[in-house]
Design an enzyme around this catalytic site. Structure first.
Site, PDB file in Angstrom:
ATOM      1  N   ASN A   6      80.249  38.113  34.655  1.00  0.00           N
ATOM      2  CA  ASN A   6      81.333  38.990  34.200  1.00  0.00           C
ATOM      3  C   ASN A   6      82.582  38.233  33.724  1.00  0.00           C
ATOM      4  OD1 ASN A   6      80.634  41.750  36.495  1.00  0.00           O
ATOM      5  ND2 ASN A   6      80.011  41.460  34.370  1.00  0.00           N
ATOM      6  N   ASP A  15      76.924  50.705  37.322  1.00  0.00           N
ATOM      7  CA  ASP A  15      76.930  50.425  35.882  1.00  0.00           C
ATOM      8  C   ASP A  15      77.360  51.653  35.078  1.00  0.00           C
ATOM      9  OD1 ASP A  15      76.599  48.950  33.605  1.00  0.00           O
ATOM     10  OD2 ASP A  15      74.439  49.251  33.485  1.00  0.00           O
TER      11      ASP A  15
HETATM   12  C1  FPP Z   1      79.665  47.879  35.108  1.00  0.00           C
HETATM   13  O1  FPP Z   1      80.121  48.736  34.096  1.00  0.00           O
HETATM   14  C2  FPP Z   1      80.645  47.732  36.147  1.00  0.00           C
HETATM   15  C3  FPP Z   1      81.322  46.578  36.435  1.00  0.00           C
HETATM   16  C4  FPP Z   1      81.164  45.323  35.694  1.00  0.00           C
HETATM   17  C5  FPP Z   1      82.273  46.496  37.523  1.00  0.00           C
HETATM   18  C6  FPP Z   1      82.119  47.444  38.664  1.00  0.00           C
HETATM   19  C7  FPP Z   1      83.469  47.687  39.121  1.00  0.00           C
HETATM   20  C8  FPP Z   1      83.954  48.840  39.623  1.00  0.00           C
HETATM   21  C9  FPP Z   1      83.136  50.026  39.954  1.00  0.00           C
HETATM   22  C10 FPP Z   1      85.435  48.893  39.821  1.00  0.00           C
HETATM   23  C11 FPP Z   1      85.885  48.908  41.181  1.00  0.00           C
HETATM   24  C12 FPP Z   1      85.236  47.967  42.080  1.00  0.00           C
HETATM   25  C13 FPP Z   1      85.697  47.694  43.299  1.00  0.00           C
HETATM   26  C14 FPP Z   1      84.902  46.839  44.207  1.00  0.00           C
HETATM   27  C15 FPP Z   1      86.988  48.235  43.753  1.00  0.00           C
HETATM   28  P1  FPP Z   1      80.229  48.173  32.619  1.00  0.00           P
HETATM   29  O2  FPP Z   1      81.648  47.811  32.379  1.00  0.00           O
HETATM   30  O3  FPP Z   1      79.249  47.074  32.420  1.00  0.00           O
HETATM   31  O4  FPP Z   1      79.841  49.456  31.796  1.00  0.00           O
HETATM   32  P2  FPP Z   1      79.040  49.506  30.426  1.00  0.00           P
HETATM   33  O5  FPP Z   1      77.665  48.973  30.710  1.00  0.00           O
HETATM   34  O6  FPP Z   1      79.045  50.956  30.098  1.00  0.00           O
HETATM   35  O7  FPP Z   1      79.810  48.671  29.455  1.00  0.00           O
END
Ligand code: FPP
Length: 250
Positions: A71, A23
């Protein structure tokens, strides 16, 4: 044998299964004045480094929450970007690197109409290519939701026609997406949030939870080692008296 200097870690108490809620990608990008998508790109680098660290420590199972059933509600552009990062980076370039390192890649989650066919195809290719690898199993939770997993398990159990009185915890476990995966010993969530967010609801009943303020794109193998250090300092009792394990695992 682990190649890393364990630096205070007990090599005999390395967790068997570590799972991560990655996250903070969006906040990391915003802090740098970049579009949110750049956070996901950087998050992919962090994932690769963390996976290498898990391999160095000799962790047999490493699971990451890459994309939840919720998501899809994000802006179309961000969803498309995430799918591309997963398909182009993880399932092509990284796939070959991970394969060379002996990593088995697997996926868990719903394969419904929302997952493009070309992504499904690449997932299947990566899983088939790496199926015989034994150094570590990297499970990518994609289009995954813990409640959806339980709904799918209940549907499969009902469809199997088993009598209600015969259903026990083992029956439910056997109908989860990855029944052979041991329950996580350690779950790490980054970015200073203290939530489970629908991740592995059944499986983490007895997991140790470690929360860190580090935003996922800044996460590196050293942070993983730190979390394992914290894990080793915990006293796992599984509802029992100290030192006795009774977690229902067959
Ligand atoms: C949460 O951060 C993260 C995600 C929804 C996606 C996780 C994905 C990756 C780490 C990219 C690569 C993955 C793979 C498997 C290659 P957020 O966008 O919710 O962050 P925020 O809470 O700060 O908005």
């Amino acid at each position: 044998m682990p190649m890393v200097d364990l630096d205070g870690l007990d090599p005999n108490r390395i967790p068997r299964h570590v799972a991560c809620v990655m996250d903070g990608n969006g906040r990391w990008a915003t802090k740098q004045g970049l579009p949110r998508t750049e956070g996901h790109r950087a998050g992919e680098e962090a994932l690769f480094d963390a996976a290498c660290g898990a391999l160095e420590l000799g962790i047999p199972y490493f699971t990451v929450y890459a994309f939840s059933t919720e998501n899809w509600r994000r802006p179309h552009e961000e969803v498309r970007f995430l799918l591309n990062v997963i398909a182009d980076q993880l399932l092509t370039r990284r796939r070959d690197e991970l394969h060379r390192m002996g990593v088995r890649i697997r996926f868990m989650g719903r394969r419904d109409w929302r997952v493009p066919r070309w992504v499904v195809r690449r997932m299947d290719e990566a899983a088939a290519l790496t199926a015989a690898n034994r150094a570590m199993t990297l499970t990518v939770a994609f289009n995954y939701g813990g409640r959806a997993e339980l709904v799918d398990a209940v549907r499969a159990i009902v469809e199997s026609g088993v009598a209600a009185r015969r259903i026990d915890e083992r029956t439910i476990r056997q109908h989860l997406y990855a029944p052979e995966l041991p329950d996580p010993d350690l779950v790490i969530r980054t970015s200073g949030e203290f939530r489970i967010s629908n991740f592995l609801l059944w499986e983490l009943a007895y997991s140790e939870l470690v929360f860190t303020d580090v935003l996922w794109p800044d996460f590196r193998r050293e942070h993983l080692f730190e979390a394992v250090r914290e894990f080793q300092a915990r006293d796992r009792r599984y509802g029992n008296t100290p030192g006795v394990r009774d977690d229902g695992i067959p």
